[in-house]
Design an enzyme around this catalytic site. Structure first.
Site, PDB file in Angstrom:
ATOM      1  CG  ASP A  18      34.895  14.712 -29.097  1.00 25.08           C
ATOM      2  OD1 ASP A  18      34.397  15.685 -28.740  1.00 25.08           O
ATOM      3  OD2 ASP A  18      34.419  14.325 -30.086  1.00 25.08           O
ATOM      4  CD1 TRP A  23      30.341  12.322 -18.834  1.00 25.71           C
ATOM      5  CD2 TRP A  23      30.428  14.250 -17.624  1.00 25.71           C
ATOM      6  NE1 TRP A  23      30.592  12.051 -17.395  1.00 25.71           N
ATOM      7  CE2 TRP A  23      30.672  13.234 -16.754  1.00 25.71           C
ATOM      8  CE3 TRP A  23      30.476  15.660 -17.274  1.00 25.71           C
ATOM      9  CZ2 TRP A  23      30.850  13.455 -15.529  1.00 25.71           C
ATOM     10  CZ3 TRP A  23      30.616  15.850 -16.232  1.00 25.71           C
ATOM     11  CH2 TRP A  23      30.915  14.817 -15.080  1.00 25.71           C
ATOM     12  CG  HIS A  35      35.326  21.955 -20.752  1.00 27.87           C
ATOM     13  ND1 HIS A  35      35.691  21.136 -22.024  1.00 27.87           N
ATOM     14  CD2 HIS A  35      34.559  22.809 -21.301  1.00 27.87           C
ATOM     15  CE1 HIS A  35      34.882  21.608 -23.108  1.00 27.87           C
ATOM     16  NE2 HIS A  35      34.460  22.665 -22.751  1.00 27.87           N
ATOM     17  CG  LEU A 129      54.171  10.408 -19.757  1.00 22.14           C
ATOM     18  CD1 LEU A 129      54.259   9.219 -20.827  1.00 22.14           C
ATOM     19  CD2 LEU A 129      52.886  10.600 -19.332  1.00 22.14           C
TER      20      LEU A 129
END
Length: 242
Positions: A18, A23, A35, A129
């Protein structure tokens, strides 16, 4: 590839990314710039996660309610998601990252669907991962669909978890979330992984997502390591693998 590839000790970390728009606004730039900066932060965290003991990483990229945003911003996000998947697929393969996209797919644009399928196929053998991106995702909708169509004859949690994974286009269920992190200063779950976060530890930070660094992830995991998880019993402290 099945769950066995990820049975080694490790954490399931979920992150609500978020603060991208705020920003950008604070810097006098369009929200799309936030983004893009957020996608770079995601890259940093994906690279750092295995070294901090994370084996499953679920990132909240776009909620089912985010369609309410301006059409121009949504279209830009869809293009960014597709570009991110195309750009990161080779790196994921090299680093042993298996990528899965969770959520609905019937509302996604065709170029993004193609990018999703290509990325999932190319990274299917990754075992370092398990990276899951939640796009057009709603936990409540997923739970409702799994309950209605999952074919679960009895209230068995494992069977329901398998049905839920199927509704989300996941390859198989993964361990419940150990720690959920939300950047940007808000203190809510926003319809994210409600079933999987039943006993998750919640860590909130004021740092906006584009500024989020591996050190912030490490700090959140250190906070998690100081907490005592009881799961309804007396519990015992769990050490973080770092």
């Amino acid at each position: 590839m099945g769950q066995r590839a990820f049975e080694a000790e490790g954490l399931h970390v979920a992150i609500i990314m978020d603060g991208n728009g705020r920003w950008a606004t604070a810097r006098g730039r369009p929200r799309s710039a936030g983004h893009r900066a957020g996608s770079r932060a995601a890259r940093r965290i994906v690279e750092a996660a295995p070294g901090l003991g994370v084996r499953h990483l679920t990132l909240y990229a776009f909620s089912g309610d985010n369609w309410r945003r301006p059409a121009r911003e949504v279209a830009a996000l869809m293009r960014l998601f597709a570009a991110y998947l195309r750009a990161e697929t080779r790196t994921c393969v090299e680093r042993g990252v298996r990528l899965t996209v969770l959520g609905r797919r019937d509302r996604l644009p065709l170029p993004l669907l193609h990018a999703i399928r290509a990325a999932e196929e190319a990274t299917s053998s990754g075992s370092v991962l398990d990276l899951r991106l939640a796009v057009d995702y709603s936990a409540r909708d997923a739970i409702a669909l799994a309950a209605a169509r999952g074919g679960v004859a009895s209230p068995d949690r494992r069977a329901f978890a398998r049905a839920l994974a199927t509704r989300l286009h996941a390859r198989e269920p993964v361990p419940d979330v150990d720690v959920l992190i939300r950047s940007g200063g808000e203190r809510r779950l926003s319809d994210f992984l409600l079933w999987e976060c039943a006993y998750a530890e919640l860590v909130f930070t004021d740092r906006l997502w584009p500024d989020f660094e591996p050190a912030d992830l490490e700090a959140a995991l250190a906070e998690f390591g100081r907490r005592e998880r009881r799961f309804g019993g007396l519990g015992e402290r769990r050490e973080v693998v770092a």
